[in-house]
Motif scaffolding. Structure first.
Motif, short mmCIF file in Angstrom:
data_model
loop_
_atom_site.label_atom_id
_atom_site.label_comp_id
_atom_site.label_asym_id
_atom_site.label_seq_id
_atom_site.Cartn_x
_atom_site.Cartn_y
_atom_site.Cartn_z
N SER A 17 33.96 7.34 -13.01
CA SER A 17 34.49 6.04 -13.42
C SER A 17 36.00 6.12 -13.60
O SER A 17 36.55 7.20 -13.84
CB SER A 17 33.85 5.60 -14.75
OG SER A 17 32.45 5.44 -14.61
N ARG A 19 39.36 3.27 -14.97
CA ARG A 19 39.77 1.93 -15.36
C ARG A 19 41.22 1.69 -14.98
O ARG A 19 42.11 2.45 -15.40
CB ARG A 19 39.59 1.70 -16.87
CG ARG A 19 39.83 0.23 -17.24
CD ARG A 19 39.60 -0.05 -18.71
NE ARG A 19 40.74 0.31 -19.53
CZ ARG A 19 40.97 -0.20 -20.74
NH1 ARG A 19 40.14 -1.10 -21.25
NH2 ARG A 19 42.01 0.19 -21.43
N TYR A 60 33.51 -11.38 -7.32
CA TYR A 60 33.50 -10.00 -6.83
C TYR A 60 33.18 -9.95 -5.34
O TYR A 60 32.40 -10.74 -4.82
CB TYR A 60 32.44 -9.17 -7.57
CG TYR A 60 32.72 -8.99 -9.04
CD1 TYR A 60 32.16 -9.84 -9.98
CD2 TYR A 60 33.54 -7.96 -9.48
CE1 TYR A 60 32.42 -9.68 -11.33
CE2 TYR A 60 33.80 -7.78 -10.83
CZ TYR A 60 33.24 -8.65 -11.75
OH TYR A 60 33.50 -8.47 -13.09
N VAL A 64 31.41 -4.28 -4.28
CA VAL A 64 31.64 -3.73 -5.62
C VAL A 64 30.78 -4.37 -6.70
O VAL A 64 30.83 -3.94 -7.86
CB VAL A 64 33.14 -3.84 -6.01
CG1 VAL A 64 34.03 -3.21 -4.96
CG2 VAL A 64 33.53 -5.29 -6.29
N ARG A 67 29.06 -2.62 -9.80
CA ARG A 67 29.75 -1.35 -10.08
C ARG A 67 31.11 -1.57 -10.75
O ARG A 67 31.54 -0.75 -11.56
CB ARG A 67 29.97 -0.57 -8.78
CG ARG A 67 28.69 -0.22 -8.05
CD ARG A 67 28.95 0.74 -6.88
NE ARG A 67 29.85 0.17 -5.88
CZ ARG A 67 31.01 0.72 -5.52
NH1 ARG A 67 31.42 1.84 -6.10
NH2 ARG A 67 31.75 0.15 -4.59
N PHE A 68 31.78 -2.64 -10.39
CA PHE A 68 33.10 -2.94 -10.95
C PHE A 68 33.02 -4.14 -11.88
O PHE A 68 32.25 -5.07 -11.64
CB PHE A 68 34.09 -3.27 -9.83
CG PHE A 68 34.47 -2.11 -8.95
CD1 PHE A 68 33.81 -0.89 -8.99
CD2 PHE A 68 35.52 -2.24 -8.05
CE1 PHE A 68 34.16 0.16 -8.17
CE2 PHE A 68 35.89 -1.20 -7.21
CZ PHE A 68 35.20 0.01 -7.27
N LEU A 81 40.37 -3.50 -14.50
CA LEU A 81 39.29 -3.32 -13.53
C LEU A 81 38.56 -2.03 -13.90
O LEU A 81 39.09 -0.94 -13.70
CB LEU A 81 39.80 -3.25 -12.10
CG LEU A 81 38.71 -3.20 -11.03
CD1 LEU A 81 37.95 -4.52 -10.98
CD2 LEU A 81 39.29 -2.86 -9.66
N MET A 83 35.86 0.52 -13.05
CA MET A 83 35.17 0.93 -11.83
C MET A 83 34.20 2.05 -12.18
O MET A 83 34.61 3.06 -12.77
CB MET A 83 36.18 1.40 -10.78
CG MET A 83 37.25 0.37 -10.48
SD MET A 83 38.36 0.89 -9.15
CE MET A 83 39.19 2.26 -9.95
N SER A 84 32.96 1.88 -11.82
CA SER A 84 31.92 2.86 -12.11
C SER A 84 31.17 3.18 -10.82
O SER A 84 31.26 2.46 -9.84
CB SER A 84 30.95 2.34 -13.16
OG SER A 84 31.63 1.99 -14.35
N LEU A 86 31.67 5.29 -8.58
CA LEU A 86 32.65 5.26 -7.49
C LEU A 86 32.14 6.03 -6.27
O LEU A 86 31.48 7.07 -6.40
CB LEU A 86 33.99 5.81 -7.96
CG LEU A 86 34.80 4.83 -8.81
CD1 LEU A 86 35.86 5.55 -9.62
CD2 LEU A 86 35.43 3.76 -7.92
N ASP A 90 35.58 3.82 -1.79
CA ASP A 90 36.42 3.06 -2.71
C ASP A 90 37.86 3.59 -2.71
O ASP A 90 38.74 2.99 -3.35
CB ASP A 90 35.86 3.13 -4.14
CG ASP A 90 34.52 2.44 -4.27
OD1 ASP A 90 33.63 3.00 -4.95
OD2 ASP A 90 34.35 1.34 -3.71
N TYR A 94 45.10 0.21 -4.85
CA TYR A 94 44.62 -0.99 -5.51
C TYR A 94 45.82 -1.81 -6.01
O TYR A 94 46.70 -1.28 -6.69
CB TYR A 94 43.71 -0.63 -6.68
CG TYR A 94 42.33 -0.22 -6.22
CD1 TYR A 94 42.12 0.99 -5.56
CD2 TYR A 94 41.23 -1.06 -6.41
CE1 TYR A 94 40.86 1.35 -5.09
CE2 TYR A 94 39.97 -0.70 -5.97
CZ TYR A 94 39.79 0.50 -5.31
OH TYR A 94 38.54 0.86 -4.86
#
Length: 122
Positions: A17, A19, A60, A64, A67-68, A81, A83-84, A86, A90, A94
């Motif tokens: 993950s 962030r 979304y 994603v 997951r996001f 954001l 993000m898990s 991953l 990905d 960004y």
């Protein structure tokens, strides 16, 4: 005019993950929708997620969903954001964006950040 600065990118293992944060300057932040886009090497920039001015509506990309999670704190002029789970796909730069339209589908958006690199290793 709003200025955007991203942070939180880095190297993470697949399944992990991360962030991302985007700090905005300017008094108009709370009236703007905020979003995240990404661009992988050799590919076009693509929409990831967006959130309306109040935080009440989120959007979304299919890739994603689940997951996001995008969120915002108008008191801190910041959008996040999370993000898990991953995946290697990905991996990208960004970018944070601001716009008057929450779906972020106009040809020219109101503001962009400079981007932050996210690399997912296997």
């Amino acid at each position: 005019q709003v200025q955007l600065v991203e942070s939180g990118g880095g190297l993470v293992q697949a399944g992990g993950s991360l962030r991302l944060s985007c700090a905005a300057s300017g008094r108009t932040f709370s009236r703007l929708a905020m979003g995240w886009f990404r661009q992988a090497p050799g590919k076009e920039r693509e929409f990831v997620a967006s959130i309306n001015w109040s935080g009440g509506s989120t959007y979304y990309a299919d890739s994603v969903k689940g997951r996001f999670t995008i969120s915002r704190d108008n008191a801190k002029n910041t959008v996040y954001l999370q993000m898990s789970s991953l995946k290697r796909e990905d991996t990208a730069v960004y970018y944070c964006a601001a716009d008057r339209v929450a779906t972020m589908n106009r040809a020219v958006l109101d503001a962009w950040g400079q981007g932050t690199q996210v690399t997912v290793s296997s």
